[in-house]
Design a protein around this motif. Structure first.
Motif, short mmCIF file in Angstrom:
data_model
loop_
_atom_site.label_atom_id
_atom_site.label_comp_id
_atom_site.label_asym_id
_atom_site.label_seq_id
_atom_site.Cartn_x
_atom_site.Cartn_y
_atom_site.Cartn_z
N GLU A 57 0.82 -1.21 0.00
CA GLU A 57 0.00 0.00 0.00
C GLU A 57 0.86 1.26 0.00
O GLU A 57 0.52 2.24 -0.67
CB GLU A 57 -0.97 -0.01 1.19
CG GLU A 57 -2.00 -1.12 1.13
CD GLU A 57 -2.78 -1.20 -0.18
OE1 GLU A 57 -3.16 -0.15 -0.73
OE2 GLU A 57 -3.00 -2.32 -0.66
N LYS A 58 1.99 1.25 0.71
CA LYS A 58 2.91 2.39 0.68
C LYS A 58 3.47 2.60 -0.72
O LYS A 58 3.58 3.72 -1.21
CB LYS A 58 4.09 2.17 1.65
CG LYS A 58 3.78 2.45 3.08
CD LYS A 58 5.05 2.25 3.89
CE LYS A 58 4.81 2.28 5.36
NZ LYS A 58 6.03 2.00 6.13
N LYS A 61 0.66 4.01 -2.97
CA LYS A 61 0.34 5.39 -2.63
C LYS A 61 1.41 6.37 -3.12
O LYS A 61 1.11 7.43 -3.66
CB LYS A 61 0.17 5.53 -1.12
CG LYS A 61 -0.31 6.88 -0.68
CD LYS A 61 -0.55 6.91 0.82
CE LYS A 61 -1.02 8.28 1.24
NZ LYS A 61 -1.21 8.36 2.69
#
Length: 88
Positions: A57-58, A61
């Motif tokens: 997810e990092k 993003k």
């Protein structure tokens, strides 16, 4: 007996160096096709990510996967990575 060196790679999510076997490789080949390489042996430019959802997810993003591979990443690649992480 000589100690065998363990190859280290950096995760694009948490930016930590980890053993290569603990990471998932995403590769861009010479035809600019992006795919998930579970064996770690396909030819091409590779980017590595930890086997945890937080790192994925990092990376999504911050768009690090696209930056590392210098190519736009399709949503199906991210979905394939999510499926691989659920299997772990």
């Amino acid at each position: 007996m000589k100690q065998k060196k363990i190859p280290q790679r950096m995760c694009i999510g948490c930016m930590e160096m980890k053993p290569k076997k603990e990471l998932i490789r995403v590769v861009k080949n010479s035809e600019d096709e992006i795919c998930v390489d579970l064996t770690g042996k396909k030819p091409g430019r590779g980017a590595y990510i930890c086997k945890c959802n937080e790192c994925l997810e990092k990376a999504i993003k911050s768009n690090r996967l696209a930056k590392n591979l210098s190519h736009k990443i399709d949503e199906e690649i991210y979905e394939r990575l999510r499926v691989e992480l659920k299997d772990e």
